[in-house]
Design a protein around this motif. Structure first.
Motif, PDB file in Angstrom:
ATOM      1  N   THR A  67      -0.016  -5.712   3.252  1.00 45.51           N
ATOM      2  CA  THR A  67       0.790  -5.600   4.478  1.00 45.51           C
ATOM      3  C   THR A  67       0.149  -6.420   5.594  1.00 45.51           C
ATOM      4  OG1 THR A  67       1.325  -3.353   3.794  1.00 45.51           O
ATOM      5  CG2 THR A  67       1.975  -3.971   6.001  1.00 45.51           C
ATOM      6  N   GLU A  74      -9.426  -1.067  -4.498  1.00 47.62           N
ATOM      7  CA  GLU A  74      -9.476   0.171  -3.731  1.00 47.62           C
ATOM      8  C   GLU A  74      -8.660   1.241  -4.470  1.00 47.62           C
ATOM      9  OE1 GLU A  74      -7.258   0.442   0.043  1.00 47.62           O
ATOM     10  OE2 GLU A  74      -9.101   1.192   0.949  1.00 47.62           O
ATOM     11  N   GLU A  77      -7.645  -4.361  10.376  1.00 50.37           N
ATOM     12  CA  GLU A  77      -8.513  -3.309   9.820  1.00 50.37           C
ATOM     13  C   GLU A  77      -7.912  -2.940   8.468  1.00 50.37           C
ATOM     14  OE1 GLU A  77     -11.266  -2.106  10.937  1.00 50.37           O
ATOM     15  OE2 GLU A  77     -11.316  -2.700  13.039  1.00 50.37           O
ATOM     16  N   GLY A 124      -0.253   1.620  12.573  1.00 48.44           N
ATOM     17  CA  GLY A 124      -1.286   2.477  11.983  1.00 48.44           C
ATOM     18  C   GLY A 124      -0.955   2.993  10.598  1.00 48.44           C
ATOM     19  N   PRO A 125      -1.979   3.490   9.893  1.00 52.19           N
ATOM     20  CA  PRO A 125      -1.801   4.117   8.583  1.00 52.19           C
ATOM     21  C   PRO A 125      -1.693   5.639   8.733  1.00 52.19           C
ATOM     22  CG  PRO A 125      -4.115   3.787   8.924  1.00 52.19           C
ATOM     23  CD  PRO A 125      -3.425   3.452  10.234  1.00 52.19           C
ATOM     24  N   TRP A 126      -1.690   6.334   7.619  1.00 52.95           N
ATOM     25  CA  TRP A 126      -1.464   7.770   7.612  1.00 52.95           C
ATOM     26  C   TRP A 126      -2.719   8.582   7.295  1.00 52.95           C
ATOM     27  CZ3 TRP A 126      -3.232   8.778   2.857  1.00 52.95           C
ATOM     28  CH2 TRP A 126      -3.133   7.754   1.916  1.00 52.95           C
ATOM     29  N   SER A 168      -3.101  -1.684   4.577  1.00 55.02           N
ATOM     30  CA  SER A 168      -3.534  -2.368   3.351  1.00 55.02           C
ATOM     31  C   SER A 168      -3.533  -3.884   3.541  1.00 55.02           C
ATOM     32  CB  SER A 168      -2.591  -1.993   2.210  1.00 55.02           C
ATOM     33  OG  SER A 168      -1.283  -2.424   2.520  1.00 55.02           O
ATOM     34  N   PHE A 221      -3.576  -4.179  13.655  1.00 56.42           N
ATOM     35  CA  PHE A 221      -3.025  -3.608  12.430  1.00 56.42           C
ATOM     36  C   PHE A 221      -4.107  -2.875  11.649  1.00 56.42           C
ATOM     37  CE2 PHE A 221      -2.378  -3.893   7.835  1.00 56.42           C
ATOM     38  CZ  PHE A 221      -1.187  -3.195   7.724  1.00 56.42           C
ATOM     39  N   GLY A 276     -11.046  -0.958   1.811  1.00 58.31           N
ATOM     40  CA  GLY A 276     -12.429  -1.180   1.404  1.00 58.31           C
ATOM     41  C   GLY A 276     -12.674  -0.778  -0.045  1.00 58.31           C
ATOM     42  N   LEU A 329     -16.024  -3.603   3.843  1.00 57.55           N
ATOM     43  CA  LEU A 329     -15.799  -2.769   5.020  1.00 57.55           C
ATOM     44  C   LEU A 329     -17.105  -2.084   5.437  1.00 57.55           C
ATOM     45  CD1 LEU A 329     -13.716  -2.010   7.064  1.00 57.55           C
ATOM     46  CD2 LEU A 329     -12.940  -0.148   5.595  1.00 57.55           C
ATOM     47  N   SER A 368       2.469   5.300  10.994  1.00 57.06           N
ATOM     48  CA  SER A 368       2.931   5.233   9.606  1.00 57.06           C
ATOM     49  C   SER A 368       4.168   6.110   9.433  1.00 57.06           C
ATOM     50  CB  SER A 368       1.824   5.735   8.674  1.00 57.06           C
ATOM     51  OG  SER A 368       2.360   6.017   7.398  1.00 57.06           O
ATOM     52  N   GLU A 369       5.050   5.704   8.562  1.00 63.72           N
ATOM     53  CA  GLU A 369       6.251   6.510   8.275  1.00 63.72           C
ATOM     54  C   GLU A 369       5.876   7.816   7.581  1.00 63.72           C
ATOM     55  OE1 GLU A 369       5.465   3.485   7.399  1.00 63.72           O
ATOM     56  OE2 GLU A 369       6.398   2.821   5.542  1.00 63.72           O
ATOM     57  N   PHE A 412     -16.612  -1.284  14.788  1.00 57.37           N
ATOM     58  CA  PHE A 412     -16.071  -0.854  13.494  1.00 57.37           C
ATOM     59  C   PHE A 412     -15.102  -1.931  13.008  1.00 57.37           C
ATOM     60  CE2 PHE A 412     -13.197   1.193  10.623  1.00 57.37           C
ATOM     61  CZ  PHE A 412     -13.805   2.323  10.117  1.00 57.37           C
ATOM     62  N   THR A 417      -7.746   6.828  13.410  1.00 60.93           N
ATOM     63  CA  THR A 417      -7.635   5.398  13.119  1.00 60.93           C
ATOM     64  C   THR A 417      -6.814   4.649  14.171  1.00 60.93           C
ATOM     65  OG1 THR A 417      -8.058   5.708  10.789  1.00 60.93           O
ATOM     66  CG2 THR A 417      -6.860   3.744  11.395  1.00 60.93           C
TER      67      THR A 417
HETATM   68  P1  NAD Z   1       0.274   0.142   4.579  1.00 64.11           P
HETATM   69  O1  NAD Z   1      -0.221  -1.260   4.613  1.00 64.11           O
HETATM   70  O2  NAD Z   1       1.217   0.524   3.506  1.00 64.11           O
HETATM   71  O3  NAD Z   1       1.011   0.518   5.954  1.00 64.11           O
HETATM   72  C1  NAD Z   1       0.362   0.457   7.199  1.00 64.11           C
HETATM   73  C2  NAD Z   1       1.399   0.347   8.300  1.00 64.11           C
HETATM   74  O4  NAD Z   1       2.053  -0.901   8.195  1.00 64.11           O
HETATM   75  C3  NAD Z   1       2.488   1.420   8.272  1.00 64.11           C
HETATM   76  O5  NAD Z   1       2.708   1.868   9.583  1.00 64.11           O
HETATM   77  C4  NAD Z   1       3.699   0.649   7.762  1.00 64.11           C
HETATM   78  O6  NAD Z   1       4.926   1.158   8.200  1.00 64.11           O
HETATM   79  C5  NAD Z   1       3.451  -0.719   8.358  1.00 64.11           C
HETATM   80  N1  NAD Z   1       4.143  -1.821   7.691  1.00 64.11           N
HETATM   81  C6  NAD Z   1       4.598  -1.892   6.416  1.00 64.11           C
HETATM   82  N2  NAD Z   1       5.169  -3.091   6.189  1.00 64.11           N
HETATM   83  C7  NAD Z   1       5.074  -3.800   7.340  1.00 64.11           C
HETATM   84  C8  NAD Z   1       5.452  -5.120   7.729  1.00 64.11           C
HETATM   85  N3  NAD Z   1       6.055  -5.949   6.888  1.00 64.11           N
HETATM   86  N4  NAD Z   1       5.173  -5.519   8.977  1.00 64.11           N
HETATM   87  C9  NAD Z   1       4.538  -4.697   9.847  1.00 64.11           C
HETATM   88  N5  NAD Z   1       4.157  -3.442   9.541  1.00 64.11           N
HETATM   89  C10 NAD Z   1       4.419  -3.005   8.300  1.00 64.11           C
HETATM   90  O7  NAD Z   1      -1.043   1.029   4.575  1.00 64.11           O
HETATM   91  P2  NAD Z   1      -1.146   2.629   4.452  1.00 64.11           P
HETATM   92  O8  NAD Z   1      -0.826   3.026   3.056  1.00 64.11           O
HETATM   93  O9  NAD Z   1      -0.429   3.262   5.561  1.00 64.11           O
HETATM   94  O10 NAD Z   1      -2.707   2.835   4.730  1.00 64.11           O
HETATM   95  C11 NAD Z   1      -3.673   2.797   3.728  1.00 64.11           C
HETATM   96  C12 NAD Z   1      -4.504   1.546   3.816  1.00 64.11           C
HETATM   97  O11 NAD Z   1      -5.058   1.435   5.115  1.00 64.11           O
HETATM   98  C13 NAD Z   1      -5.689   1.552   2.865  1.00 64.11           C
HETATM   99  O12 NAD Z   1      -5.848   0.286   2.280  1.00 64.11           O
HETATM  100  C14 NAD Z   1      -6.854   1.864   3.774  1.00 64.11           C
HETATM  101  O13 NAD Z   1      -8.094   1.448   3.292  1.00 64.11           O
HETATM  102  C15 NAD Z   1      -6.447   1.138   5.019  1.00 64.11           C
HETATM  103  N6  NAD Z   1      -7.163   1.654   6.189  1.00 64.11           N
HETATM  104  C16 NAD Z   1      -8.074   0.836   6.817  1.00 64.11           C
HETATM  105  C17 NAD Z   1      -8.788   1.310   7.898  1.00 64.11           C
HETATM  106  C18 NAD Z   1      -9.774   0.436   8.627  1.00 64.11           C
HETATM  107  O14 NAD Z   1     -10.126   0.771   9.746  1.00 64.11           O
HETATM  108  N7  NAD Z   1     -10.248  -0.661   8.060  1.00 64.11           N
HETATM  109  C19 NAD Z   1      -8.573   2.611   8.358  1.00 64.11           C
HETATM  110  C20 NAD Z   1      -7.651   3.409   7.709  1.00 64.11           C
HETATM  111  C21 NAD Z   1      -6.945   2.915   6.627  1.00 64.11           C
END
Ligand code: NAD
Length: 502
Positions: free
Chosen positions: A228, A372, A246, A147-149, A225, A222, A249, A400, A175-176, A440, A155
């Motif tokens: 990732t 974005e 997911e 998940g993200p933060w 971004s 997942f 956008g 999205l 997320s960290e 969604f 989410t």
């Molecule tokens: P991110 O991609 O940096 O990290 C997301 C997760 O992936 C974190 O838990 C991270 O630790 C993990 N991760 C990082 N490297 C990895 C790897 N190599 N293998 C597996 N996991 C790994 O994204 P973020 O900054 O946490 O979140 C923001 C992004 O998320 C934005 O682009 C936002 O639009 C998107 N988002 C999408 C939705 C949706 O439903 N479509 C919802 C919320 C956020």
């Protein structure tokens, strides 16, 4: 593992730890173990055992336990909201809104799983008329959720709640930036549903997420971004582990000639600025027709001037959760201005707080329009008509969500249907996320697969087809004993039944 054990790094064997800090003050919210591949595999192995017992509970048993979890969360909304406020930085009231949505989805997923996934008879058709045909959706075993933060409750729970309701166990890697919220959610599960270890958490950085992709899960959901997401897909490809993506956008709002301009402006400001713009389905671009453009810009800028971001509870939105995100926002603003764009209001970044910013006359090739931004910014672009607005909306690689404002029901629905996105709201923003029955997810760079609704339940299952012969026919077409004339007879029947179609 309890929150206290997580903080100590106990029970995981992990020597390394990481801190999560409050965006508002920098204060440490918690210290968590960086769990390695061995820890993650052990968590998935434990979850596999729990998954069998969880699946055996059946729809009613799971529904009862999901209801207990939802009740537990509902009685502790303020406690969880306080943690979200501290760790993510959003105002307490916004955290309450996020948690409320989550509870509603949990309730829907638990209540609808049987109807959507349970065994049902389907028509066997002409060729198998002597058989009964059954369809059911079976769980995948263990689902890994990364998940993200930005919405640290809503989410990931979009995947977790639906995967659990579908009969899977879940191992969640938050997320960290928001591990304390993730650990709290799993602890709450253990407190509310002590007999089911179907939901657990592993903590760490990207490498822990990568380990989850390789730990033998039945599916990896997942949210994050696109860069990732590509790494996650590559890791999952090694073991043919299916993925749900997911991603980000660049959502647009179309404001048509006959729109209620004041309502559109209000929705655009909230859609763009709430949560500090750190919303995957946030509005980042507006295309307003010539007829309404000036009035719309005037309304938006006036409303934006009245917004005050900050770290207190009365603030419209909080500081950026990730310090590095301010660099992205700054780059987009600089790029927009260098390309001839104008800042109508805002444009400043102080520490982690970005002023609500409205940009005008920004070329479509600028980063502020193409990429974005994930900050409290909005570009407004004048277009000839709604068709041009739609063309520009759909020219972006993301897809999205989005919004259409028009008083004509038919026109708005037509634009919504033709918008290249997974979700569109008419005369409001983001509403689809609060309708549990609606799926969604995105298209293109925004990912694929769906959470929420019936599609979100099916996403965490495999379809299982069963036929049962009810009686034998005198001639069995799928046997070497069939007479030579059977094929000709079959061709004649097909000619009679289907041959009339031209
Ligand atoms: P991110 O991609 O940096 O990290 C997301 C997760 O992936 C974190 O838990 C991270 O630790 C993990 N991760 C990082 N490297 C990895 C790897 N190599 N293998 C597996 N996991 C790994 O994204 P973020 O900054 O946490 O979140 C923001 C992004 O998320 C934005 O682009 C936002 O639009 C998107 N988002 C999408 C939705 C949706 O439903 N479509 C919802 C919320 C956020």
């Amino acid at each position: 593992m309890s929150l206290a054990e997580q903080r100590d790094g106990a029970g995981s064997g992990a020597a390394e730890t990481f801190e999560s800090t409050a965006p508002a003050s920098g204060a440490v919210v918690g210290v968590f173990p960086v769990q390695d591949a061995e820890d993650v595999r052990a968590a998935v192995d434990r979850a596999r055992v729990a998954a069998a017992a969880w699946a055996d509970l059946g729809f009613d048993g799971r529904r009862e336990r999901l209801a207990a979890y939802q009740g537990y969360l509902a009685r502790r909304v303020h406690e969880l909201a306080d943690l979200v406020h501290r760790e993510n930085g959003k105002p307490h009231a916004d955290a309450i809104f996020e948690i409320t949505l989550t509870i509603d989805h949990l309730a829907w997923a638990g209540a609808h799983a049987r109807k959507v996934l349970g065994p049902r008879r389907v028509s066997p058709g002409l060729l198998a008329a002597n058989h009964a045909a059954w369809l059911e959706y079976q769980p995948l075993g263990v689902v890994g959720v990364i998940g993200p933060w930005n919405y640290p409750v809503f989410t990931p729970m979009g995947s977790i709640a639906y995967a659990l309701a579908a009969g899977n166990a879940v191992v969640f890697k938050p997320s960290e930036h928001t591990p304390a919220v993730g650990v709290w959610l799993a602890e709450a599960w253990r407190a509310a549903v002590p007999d089911a270890g179907a939901f657990s958490v592993v903590t760490g950085l990207g490498a822990t997420g990568a380990a989850l992709c390789r730990a033998g899960v039945g599916k990896l959901a997942f949210t994050g971004s696109a860069p990732t997401g590509r790494r996650v897909m590559a890791a999952c490809a090694e073991t043919l582990t299916p993925v749900l993506m997911e991603l980000g956008g660049k959502d647009a709002m179309i404001v048509d000639d006959d729109a209620d301009v004041a309502a559109a402006a209000d929705a655009a400001v909230w859609g763009a600025m709430s949560n500090g713009g750190q919303t995957c389905i946030g509005i980042e671009r507006v295309y307003a027709t010539e007829r309404v453009y000036d009035a719309f810009v005037a309304e938006v800028t006036e409303k934006v001037r009245g917004l005050r971001p900050g770290t207190d509870d009365a603030a419209a939105y909080g500081p950026m959760t990730m310090a590095a995100q301010t660099d992205v926002v700054r780059r987009h603003l600089d790029d927009a201005v260098a390309a001839g764009g104008r800042i109508a209001v805002g444009g400043t970044v102080e520490g982690r707080v970005v002023a609500p910013t409205v940009l005008l006359d920004v070329p479509e090739t600028s980063a502020a329009v193409c990429e974005e931004t994930f900050g409290p910014t909005l570009t407004i672009t004048r277009v000839r008509d709604a068709e041009e607005a739609l063309r520009r909306t759909n020219a972006n690689g993301h897809g999205l969500a989005g919004a259409v404002f028009s008083r004509s029901k038919a026109r708005a629905m037509d634009l919504a249907r033709r918008m290249k996105s997974g979700m569109t709201s008419v005369n409001s923003v983001l509403t689809f996320a609060s309708v549990p029955a609606l799926p969604f997810g995105g298209v293109g760079e925004s990912g694929f697969g769906r959470i929420h609704g019936a599609d979100g339940l099916r996403e965490f299952t495999r379809a299982k087809a069963i036929t049962r012969q009810r009686f034998r026919l005198p001639v069995d077409l799928m046997s070497f004993t069939r007479p030579a004339a059977a094929a000709d007879a079959l061709a004649r029947v097909m000619g009679l039944v289907h041959g009339r179609h031209r």
